[in-house]
Design an enzyme around this catalytic site. Sequence first.
Site, PDB file in Angstrom:
ATOM      1  N   LYS A  45       0.810  -1.213   0.000  1.00 26.04           N
ATOM      2  CA  LYS A  45       0.000   0.000   0.000  1.00 26.04           C
ATOM      3  C   LYS A  45       0.850   1.272   0.000  1.00 26.04           C
ATOM      4  O   LYS A  45       0.463   2.295   0.551  1.00 26.04           O
ATOM      5  CB  LYS A  45      -0.985   0.029   1.180  1.00 26.04           C
ATOM      6  CG  LYS A  45      -1.760  -1.260   1.390  1.00 26.04           C
ATOM      7  CD  LYS A  45      -2.360  -1.840   0.112  1.00 26.04           C
ATOM      8  CE  LYS A  45      -3.454  -0.994  -0.487  1.00 26.04           C
ATOM      9  NZ  LYS A  45      -3.977  -1.572  -1.761  1.00 26.04           N
ATOM     10  N   HIS A 101       7.587  -7.341  -2.082  1.00 23.85           N
ATOM     11  CA  HIS A 101       7.331  -6.652  -0.815  1.00 23.85           C
ATOM     12  C   HIS A 101       8.320  -7.125   0.253  1.00 23.85           C
ATOM     13  O   HIS A 101       8.154  -6.801   1.428  1.00 23.85           O
ATOM     14  CB  HIS A 101       5.917  -6.946  -0.317  1.00 23.85           C
ATOM     15  CG  HIS A 101       4.821  -6.301  -1.109  1.00 23.85           C
ATOM     16  ND1 HIS A 101       4.864  -4.982  -1.518  1.00 23.85           N
ATOM     17  CD2 HIS A 101       3.624  -6.786  -1.544  1.00 23.85           C
ATOM     18  CE1 HIS A 101       3.741  -4.695  -2.182  1.00 23.85           C
ATOM     19  NE2 HIS A 101       2.994  -5.767  -2.207  1.00 23.85           N
ATOM     20  N   SER A 131      -4.790   3.113   4.040  1.00 25.67           N
ATOM     21  CA  SER A 131      -5.043   2.300   2.854  1.00 25.67           C
ATOM     22  C   SER A 131      -5.151   0.825   3.219  1.00 25.67           C
ATOM     23  O   SER A 131      -6.012   0.104   2.708  1.00 25.67           O
ATOM     24  CB  SER A 131      -3.921   2.521   1.833  1.00 25.67           C
ATOM     25  OG  SER A 131      -4.181   1.840   0.637  1.00 25.67           O
TER      26      SER A 131
END
Length: 287
Positions: A45, A101, A131
Amino acid sequence: MTEAELYTVYKGVPMSARMHSPQALKHFEEFSFRSDDILIVTYPKSGTTWTQEIVPLIMSGGDPASVETVPNWRRVPWLEIGRSYTFNLEERPSPRMLATHYHYNMMPSSFFKAKPKVIYVMRNPKDVFTSSFHYYGMASFLENPGPQSEFLNKFLDGKVMFGSWFDHVKSWLNAEDKERIMYISYEEMIMDLKDSVARIAQFLDKSLDAEVTEKIAERCLFKNMKQNKMSNYSTAPPELMDQTKSEFLRKGIAGDWKNQLTVAEAEYFDAVYEDKMKDVKCKFVWD
């Protein structure tokens, strides 16, 4: 499903059991990086989808086919996600565009040998939290966030997918071979997208004239990118992401945390942030 069923722990970091199968994690561990690979790295995010739109357009010289015909999870695949090992990435021509990530210390050995170029995108953690709160409410493979105050504590404690934002950012800020890493923030991209596109292109040794740079920036404005079905996850099955609860590409702004956090929650967040980041010398746009 229980939290224990939804998550698996890999190298000390919680990950979605559904999205990150043992086979996928093994594939990434054994993945062979090339020195000319382009790797987009983010904490979830923080602007991953946005960067997955920008980089292919830069590399294609602005040709929109690069983002109009291939879903973003195929054009710039996450190396740790289940389906990625079926994409025959070993056969893709250079330069390959990839994403992860992972924290820096989670990267496989070939990454440290090949030293590919990395674009590391950071975002104000308050907006990352905001988010994430909406995202966890619409993604079936993640635990329902529950009350905001509870999710805030989990987020600040790193008990969410991909662990602590603080650990993630610090791991990449402390990375070796920094000349191979471009650090850029979500907020910088919002403030001046054309300049950000030009800087990314320069980092990637891709020569673009002013007109092409402007066209890429215009196409990658949030309002325009949101209409791209190859990027907005509208083709994802609703049982995976229920976008009636929250759109995957929601607002694309900086500072939405002010509409989400209470004054007390924002103050608590600030106190934790100050403590966790006290040894970090980097000056962030949002500070």
